[in-house]
Scaffold this motif. Structure first.
Motif, PDB file in Angstrom:
ATOM      1  N   THR A   1       7.138  -1.647   1.411  1.00  0.00           N
ATOM      2  CA  THR A   1       5.714  -1.336   1.381  1.00  0.00           C
ATOM      3  C   THR A   1       5.292  -0.780   2.741  1.00  0.00           C
ATOM      4  O   THR A   1       4.581   0.212   2.835  1.00  0.00           O
ATOM      5  CB  THR A   1       4.893  -2.612   1.074  1.00  0.00           C
ATOM      6  OG1 THR A   1       5.371  -3.154  -0.142  1.00  0.00           O
ATOM      7  CG2 THR A   1       3.418  -2.299   0.962  1.00  0.00           C
TER       8      THR A   1
ATOM      9  N   GLY B   1       6.822   3.053   1.762  1.00  0.00           N
ATOM     10  CA  GLY B   1       6.579   3.117   0.328  1.00  0.00           C
ATOM     11  C   GLY B   1       5.116   3.108  -0.063  1.00  0.00           C
ATOM     12  O   GLY B   1       4.716   3.738  -1.043  1.00  0.00           O
ATOM     13  N   MET B   2       4.302   2.426   0.708  1.00  0.00           N
ATOM     14  CA  MET B   2       2.889   2.365   0.348  1.00  0.00           C
ATOM     15  C   MET B   2       2.235   3.755   0.415  1.00  0.00           C
ATOM     16  O   MET B   2       1.239   4.006  -0.264  1.00  0.00           O
ATOM     17  CB  MET B   2       2.179   1.407   1.312  1.00  0.00           C
ATOM     18  CG  MET B   2       0.697   1.391   1.121  1.00  0.00           C
ATOM     19  SD  MET B   2      -0.016  -0.150   1.570  1.00  0.00           S
ATOM     20  CE  MET B   2      -1.697   0.180   1.076  1.00  0.00           C
TER      21      MET B   2
ATOM     22  N   ASP C   1       2.882   6.023  -7.408  1.00  0.00           N
ATOM     23  CA  ASP C   1       3.733   5.057  -6.718  1.00  0.00           C
ATOM     24  C   ASP C   1       4.965   5.778  -6.171  1.00  0.00           C
ATOM     25  O   ASP C   1       5.428   6.759  -6.745  1.00  0.00           O
ATOM     26  CB  ASP C   1       4.172   3.963  -7.702  1.00  0.00           C
ATOM     27  CG  ASP C   1       4.830   2.804  -6.978  1.00  0.00           C
ATOM     28  OD1 ASP C   1       4.087   1.885  -6.564  1.00  0.00           O
ATOM     29  OD2 ASP C   1       6.067   2.824  -6.804  1.00  0.00           O
TER      30      ASP C   1
ATOM     31  N   SER D   1      11.336   8.647  -6.286  1.00  0.00           N
ATOM     32  CA  SER D   1      12.763   8.364  -6.494  1.00  0.00           C
ATOM     33  C   SER D   1      13.251   8.955  -7.816  1.00  0.00           C
ATOM     34  O   SER D   1      14.343   9.524  -7.890  1.00  0.00           O
ATOM     35  CB  SER D   1      13.020   6.856  -6.500  1.00  0.00           C
ATOM     36  OG  SER D   1      12.920   6.346  -5.200  1.00  0.00           O
TER      37      SER D   1
ATOM     38  N   GLY E   1      14.330  -3.172   1.800  1.00  0.00           N
ATOM     39  CA  GLY E   1      13.129  -2.532   1.263  1.00  0.00           C
ATOM     40  C   GLY E   1      13.476  -1.545   0.166  1.00  0.00           C
ATOM     41  O   GLY E   1      14.515  -0.887   0.208  1.00  0.00           O
ATOM     42  N   SER E   2      12.561  -1.451  -0.805  1.00  0.00           N
ATOM     43  CA  SER E   2      12.815  -0.623  -1.991  1.00  0.00           C
ATOM     44  C   SER E   2      13.071   0.835  -1.650  1.00  0.00           C
ATOM     45  O   SER E   2      13.838   1.516  -2.323  1.00  0.00           O
ATOM     46  CB  SER E   2      11.624  -0.689  -2.940  1.00  0.00           C
ATOM     47  OG  SER E   2      11.617  -1.932  -3.576  1.00  0.00           O
TER      48      SER E   2
END
Ligand code: ADP
Length: 494
Positions: A227, A306-307, A360, A365, A440-441
């Motif tokens: 995030t 990511g945010m 998002d 991705s 982290g994603s």
């Protein structure tokens, strides 16, 4: 073709060249050093009082708790001493009423109760033995407390709450030592537990990676690309010039083991270059920042994590959709054809394209990964997530170009932070291999993120071909395993 040319022009705005990367690294190192010298700098460079990192041979049973938002997690970690570990855990939602309780007692009593319940279930013997009074204090469980709110940390297990975030609001707790608050409630319940360490999630990532990294190799950096983005790294204590001033402000020598000559620093690199001296700044970055809750703050994070990446993309797509020349504009194809079915592209009025934060980063991705014929997957995802029906292949190509530009720029910026730490610590000279743990994603799921980081590493003066000697590995569970390891080193340094 006109659309493609316009998309290409926008892609060029996101270009972050080798020269930019090198300028970025220089400024990053300058800000790192400034942050070590004095307080109140852009990058905070916070001493964490953790003065060593594990190498995978550590053993024992440790507790870890994590209060970060919606849930409270309790776990116990058994370190087997061969880089492996086992973990037991429980997770409960924090009742809303406690998030806004009148006193900190109500919340921290609840947390201590969860620890009690966990011990009763998973460590019954130890719990019963303690009840009978036969557990020495030396046999108490050491606990690492991950507390993801802004705290002013003044010792390894001491930190004052600065303010609440994420929906918590207990005025009376502000300014108090959160470890002390938890310990007090643990003692009231008479549990055999010592709050040994206050844990920042990046430090947890560093420790977790260092324990599990192959070849008993100690890790230099723990970095999060989720995030938000932030990193912690191992610094030479003598370089932390502001240590003395910090200790004086707290009324004397802080309690930590200075014999290692090291100090783990929480860089807070999300606010690198808030002054925008070297960071790229497209019209989309400018608008995103202006309409954010904290304009001018966390400028590096706003280009990397990511945010924000989804929102940068949304603004770029929207600007292309609203292009004054209808012949160029995105998603305005009157007769796109797909498998001979002629259809008109429509964008629903309530499409997320028109809503702040509507896209998002996981969308990026999916598109980056898409290798399907005519970008069928991108088309479907536009339909599903943005209510954009029958986008043409040309539209999808433009979307993919922009996604790629934004994702790649984020990875190259990440290389600035990581490369800056690698160079400033001189580790490539001192060690055969430099190990970095990431979590982290974004770094986990964005296709090619690590490869783009590596590509940029090779362009950095002072790294170049030596990039091969930098190892990057995923480090999961900083708030479980990592927190347990911090409790361990805190205990050993007592
Ligand atoms: P946190 O950092 O909050 O602990 P994560 O590491 O899961 O949690 O990061 C969440 C962020 O990652 C969100 O901003 C989300 O948009 C982004 N994200 C989630 N899934 C993906 C994905 N598949 N690819 C890229 N980013 C993702």
């Amino acid at each position: 073709m006109a659309l493609e040319a316009e998309a290409k022009r926008m892609v060029a705005e996101f270009e972050y060249t080798a020269e930019d990367v090198n300028k970025g690294v220089k400024e990053f190192i300058r800000e790192m050093e400034e942050g070590l010298e004095k307080q109140g700098t852009m990058m905070s460079q916070i001493p964490t009082y953790v003065t060593s990192v594990p190498n995978g041979t550590e053993k024992g049973v440790y507790l870890a708790v994590d209060l970060g938002g919606t849930n409270f997690r309790v776990c116990s970690i058994t370190l087997h001493g061969n880089q492996s570990f086992s973990l037991q855990q429980s997770k409960v939602p924090v009742p809303r009423t406690l998030m806004e309780a009148k006193t900190s007692h109500e919340l921290f009593h609840f947390l201590a109760k969860q620890i009690e319940a966990f011990l009763k279930t998973h460590h019954k013997d130890h719990f019963e033995k303690h009840r009978k009074g036969s557990v020495e204090e030396g046999e108490f469980f050491d606990l690492g407390f991950t507390f993801s709110f802004p705290v002013n940390q003044v010792g390894i297990n001491k930190g004052h709450l600065m303010r609440w975030t994420k929906g918590f609001d207990i005025q009376e707790a502000i300014g108090q030592d959160v470890c002390g608050l938890l310990q007090k409630e643990i003692d009231v319940l008479g549990l055999p537990v010592r709050v040994a360490a206050l844990v920042n999630d990046t430090v947890g990532t560093l420790m977790a990676r260092s324990y599990t990294s192959p070849g008993k190799h100690k890790t230099l950096i723990g970095a999060i690309f989720g995030t938000g983005t932030n990193g912690a790294y191992v610094e030479k204590l003598e370089k932390v010039k502001k240590m003395k001033a910090i200790e004086e402000a707290e009324g004397g020598k802080a309690n930590y083991d200075s014999s290692t000559g090291l100090m783990v620093i929480n860089s807070e690199w999300g606010s690198f270059d808030n002054a925008l001296k070297v960071l790229p700044n497209t019209p989309y970055d400018i608008d995103l920042d202006r309409e954010s809750v904290n304009p001018g703050i966390q400028m590096f994070e706003k280009r990397v994590s990511g945010m924000f990446l989804g929102e940068i993309l949304r603004r770029a797509l929207l600007s292309l959709h609203q292009h004054p020349d209808e012949g160029i504009a995105l998603f305005k194809d009157a007769s796109s054809h797909d498998n001979d079915i002629r259809s008109t592209t429509t964008v629903a009025e309530d499409s997320a394209l028109f809503k702040q934060w509507g896209i998002d980063t996981s969308f990026l991705s999916i598109v980056e990964e898409d290798q399907s014929d005519h970008l069928r997957i991108t088309k479907q995802t536009l339909e599903k997530e943005l209510k954009i029906e029958a986008a043409s292949t040309e539209d999808c190509v433009a979307v993919k170009m922009l996604v790629h530009a934004i994702g790649k720029r984020a990875a190259r910026l990440s290389a600035v932070a990581l490369g800056g730490v690698v160079l400033s610590t001189n580790k490539l000279q001192e060690e055969e291999m430099v190990d970095i743990g990431v979590d982290g994603s974004l770094v986990e799921y964005y296709p090619g993120f690590e490869e783009y980081i590596r590509e940029a590493f090779r362009e950095i003066e002072g790294i170049g071909e030596e990039e091969k000697r930098i190892r990057i590995g995923l480090a999961k569970d900083g708030s479980g395993l990592g927190a347990a390891l911090i409790a361990l080193v805190a205990h050993n340094s007592d």
